[in-house]
Design a protein around this motif. Structure first.
Motif, PDB file in Angstrom:
ATOM      1  N   GLU A   1       0.088   6.833  12.179  1.00  0.00           N
ATOM      2  CA  GLU A   1       1.105   6.323  13.114  1.00  0.00           C
ATOM      3  C   GLU A   1       1.727   5.026  12.614  1.00  0.00           C
ATOM      4  OE1 GLU A   1      -0.554   8.342  17.237  1.00  0.00           O
ATOM      5  OE2 GLU A   1      -0.789   6.189  16.954  1.00  0.00           O
ATOM      6  N   LEU A   2       0.937   4.266  11.870  1.00  0.00           N
ATOM      7  CA  LEU A   2       1.475   3.015  11.299  1.00  0.00           C
ATOM      8  C   LEU A   2       2.357   3.285  10.082  1.00  0.00           C
ATOM      9  CD1 LEU A   2      -1.645   0.661  11.560  1.00  0.00           C
ATOM     10  CD2 LEU A   2       0.495   0.439  12.832  1.00  0.00           C
ATOM     11  N   GLY A   3       2.407   4.563   9.665  1.00  0.00           N
ATOM     12  CA  GLY A   3       3.310   4.934   8.578  1.00  0.00           C
ATOM     13  C   GLY A   3       2.647   5.073   7.214  1.00  0.00           C
ATOM     14  N   TYR A   4       1.323   4.933   7.168  1.00  0.00           N
ATOM     15  CA  TYR A   4       0.650   5.056   5.867  1.00  0.00           C
ATOM     16  C   TYR A   4       0.498   6.522   5.481  1.00  0.00           C
ATOM     17  CZ  TYR A   4      -0.244   0.130   6.256  1.00  0.00           C
ATOM     18  OH  TYR A   4      -0.070  -1.228   6.376  1.00  0.00           O
ATOM     19  N   ARG A   5       0.649   6.764   4.182  1.00  0.00           N
ATOM     20  CA  ARG A   5       0.453   8.116   3.668  1.00  0.00           C
ATOM     21  C   ARG A   5      -1.032   8.303   3.332  1.00  0.00           C
ATOM     22  NH1 ARG A   5       2.361  10.778  -1.950  1.00  0.00           N
ATOM     23  NH2 ARG A   5       1.276  12.732  -1.569  1.00  0.00           N
ATOM     24  N   ILE A   6      -1.697   9.169   4.077  1.00  0.00           N
ATOM     25  CA  ILE A   6      -3.123   9.406   3.853  1.00  0.00           C
ATOM     26  C   ILE A   6      -3.328  10.813   3.336  1.00  0.00           C
ATOM     27  CG2 ILE A   6      -5.420   9.471   4.910  1.00  0.00           C
ATOM     28  CD1 ILE A   6      -4.416   7.635   7.052  1.00  0.00           C
ATOM     29  N   GLU A   7      -4.063  10.932   2.249  1.00  0.00           N
ATOM     30  CA  GLU A   7      -4.450  12.246   1.740  1.00  0.00           C
ATOM     31  C   GLU A   7      -5.971  12.316   1.793  1.00  0.00           C
ATOM     32  OE1 GLU A   7      -2.536  14.676   1.037  1.00  0.00           O
ATOM     33  OE2 GLU A   7      -0.562  13.763   0.692  1.00  0.00           O
ATOM     34  N   SER A   8      -6.475  13.218   2.629  1.00  0.00           N
ATOM     35  CA  SER A   8      -7.922  13.385   2.745  1.00  0.00           C
ATOM     36  C   SER A   8      -8.303  14.725   2.138  1.00  0.00           C
ATOM     37  CB  SER A   8      -8.348  13.341   4.211  1.00  0.00           C
ATOM     38  OG  SER A   8      -8.003  12.096   4.764  1.00  0.00           O
ATOM     39  N   LEU A   9      -9.356  14.739   1.326  1.00  0.00           N
ATOM     40  CA  LEU A   9      -9.697  15.964   0.599  1.00  0.00           C
ATOM     41  C   LEU A   9     -10.484  16.943   1.468  1.00  0.00           C
ATOM     42  CD1 LEU A   9     -10.468  14.501  -2.923  1.00  0.00           C
ATOM     43  CD2 LEU A   9      -8.286  15.112  -1.863  1.00  0.00           C
ATOM     44  N   ALA A  10     -11.160  16.428   2.483  1.00  0.00           N
ATOM     45  CA  ALA A  10     -11.819  17.299   3.469  1.00  0.00           C
ATOM     46  C   ALA A  10     -11.720  16.593   4.814  1.00  0.00           C
ATOM     47  CB  ALA A  10     -13.274  17.522   3.103  1.00  0.00           C
TER      48      ALA A  10
ATOM     49  N   ILE B   1       0.861  -1.186   0.000  1.00  0.00           N
ATOM     50  CA  ILE B   1       0.000   0.000   0.000  1.00  0.00           C
ATOM     51  C   ILE B   1       0.898   1.236   0.000  1.00  0.00           C
ATOM     52  CG2 ILE B   1      -1.765   1.289   1.289  1.00  0.00           C
ATOM     53  CD1 ILE B   1      -2.722  -1.431   0.213  1.00  0.00           C
ATOM     54  N   ASP B   2       0.829   1.997  -1.082  1.00  0.00           N
ATOM     55  CA  ASP B   2       1.677   3.194  -1.197  1.00  0.00           C
ATOM     56  C   ASP B   2       0.922   4.481  -0.912  1.00  0.00           C
ATOM     57  OD1 ASP B   2       4.140   2.095  -1.654  1.00  0.00           O
ATOM     58  OD2 ASP B   2       3.850   1.938  -3.805  1.00  0.00           O
ATOM     59  N   GLY B   3      -0.366   4.396  -0.680  1.00  0.00           N
ATOM     60  CA  GLY B   3      -1.118   5.604  -0.367  1.00  0.00           C
ATOM     61  C   GLY B   3      -2.575   5.278  -0.093  1.00  0.00           C
ATOM     62  N   ILE B   4      -3.205   6.179   0.661  1.00  0.00           N
ATOM     63  CA  ILE B   4      -4.628   6.039   0.964  1.00  0.00           C
ATOM     64  C   ILE B   4      -5.280   7.388   0.681  1.00  0.00           C
ATOM     65  CG2 ILE B   4      -6.356   5.546   2.749  1.00  0.00           C
ATOM     66  CD1 ILE B   4      -4.223   3.847   4.207  1.00  0.00           C
ATOM     67  N   GLY B   5      -6.218   7.407  -0.238  1.00  0.00           N
ATOM     68  CA  GLY B   5      -6.917   8.644  -0.590  1.00  0.00           C
ATOM     69  C   GLY B   5      -8.343   8.587  -0.067  1.00  0.00           C
ATOM     70  N   ILE B   6      -8.694   9.573   0.736  1.00  0.00           N
ATOM     71  CA  ILE B   6     -10.008   9.589   1.384  1.00  0.00           C
ATOM     72  C   ILE B   6     -10.760  10.850   0.960  1.00  0.00           C
ATOM     73  CG2 ILE B   6     -11.162   9.797   3.652  1.00  0.00           C
ATOM     74  CD1 ILE B   6      -9.863   7.011   3.258  1.00  0.00           C
ATOM     75  N   VAL B   7     -12.023  10.698   0.633  1.00  0.00           N
ATOM     76  CA  VAL B   7     -12.798  11.881   0.246  1.00  0.00           C
ATOM     77  C   VAL B   7     -13.101  12.707   1.505  1.00  0.00           C
ATOM     78  CG1 VAL B   7     -14.884  12.733  -0.899  1.00  0.00           C
ATOM     79  CG2 VAL B   7     -13.744  10.666  -1.776  1.00  0.00           C
ATOM     80  N   ILE B   8     -13.702  12.091   2.509  1.00  0.00           N
ATOM     81  CA  ILE B   8     -14.046  12.823   3.738  1.00  0.00           C
ATOM     82  C   ILE B   8     -13.486  12.077   4.953  1.00  0.00           C
ATOM     83  CG2 ILE B   8     -15.917  13.758   5.167  1.00  0.00           C
ATOM     84  CD1 ILE B   8     -17.724  13.618   2.640  1.00  0.00           C
TER      85      ILE B   8
END
Ligand code: 5GP
Length: 190
Positions: free
Chosen positions: A167-176, A147-154
């Motif tokens: 904290e587990l090291g995942y890259r999360i990008e949330s749009l809101a 898993i190289d990224g997690i994209g979340i809408v909300i």
């Protein structure tokens, strides 16, 4: 993403202090033009990463995931909530605790759709306590994918999924990101 925050403010409905209804543009009726812009945002935020697959969970993750897959030129796999009778092939599965329905359920993906060495972008509509994302991570790991990224809408920032996964090291990008909600107001993180 300002456009998304405006849309949530205009059309979103807090059903309680922690459940947001966005069924007029994301969870039931879908606004394709907004999905198109959401996909542009995900493409911009993850522009440096060479994913080869998007993984989501049915049903509300599919619209933003497919739009993003179209723009990235990569396939989209969605985990199924009900195991269909046609799933007589090998599959990976994991348990999700539904925050909105307060029950556990299994999600599964046929193993032929996740390959060792896949570089996966997870996309989902909401991030609350992170159970759906963690189940998708578990499924990807069963197949030897990364898993190289997690994209979340909300993302609901007042629930602990985002904190846990970061904290587990995942890259999360949330749009809101919503920091606080009541029946008549929604406060976003800047
Ligand atoms: P988590 O697994 O992170 O606790 O919750 C994420 C999943 O639960 C999402 O896939 C989404 O379908 C659902 N969900 C969580 N919170 C909300 C919410 O406030 N509104 C809606 N419509 N769905 C939610």
């Amino acid at each position: 993403m300002e456009l998304l925050k405006k849309r949530i403010t205009k059309d979103g409905k807090a059903l309680s202090e922690n459940i947001l209804k966005v069924d007029s543009f994301l969870n039931h009726q879908i606004d394709p033009s907004l999905m198109d812009k959401i996909a542009d945002e995900f493409c911009g935020k993850f522009s440096g990463t060479a994913f080869n697959k998007i993984l989501t969970v049915e049903s509300s993750g599919i619209a933003p995931a497919v739009m993003t897959g179209l723009k990235m030129g990569i396939p989209v796999v969605f985990a199924k909530k009900a195991k269909p009778s046609t799933m007589n092939e090998e599959y990976y599965s994991a348990t999700v605790h539904s925050f909105t329905k307060q029950k556990n359920y299994e999600i599964s993906v046929l193993s032929k759709f996740i390959k060792k060495g896949d570089r996966i972008l997870i996309i989902d509509d909401f991030l609350a306590n992170g159970s759906a994302s963690r189940a998708l991570i578990a499924i990807a790991e069963q197949g030897g994918a990364k898993i190289d990224g997690i994209g979340i809408v909300i993302e609901k920032g007042f629930q602990n999924g985002g904190k846990l996964l970061r904290e587990l090291g995942y890259r999360i990008e949330s749009l809101a990101i919503i920091d606080e909600m009541s029946l008549n107001s929604i406060r976003f993180r800047d």
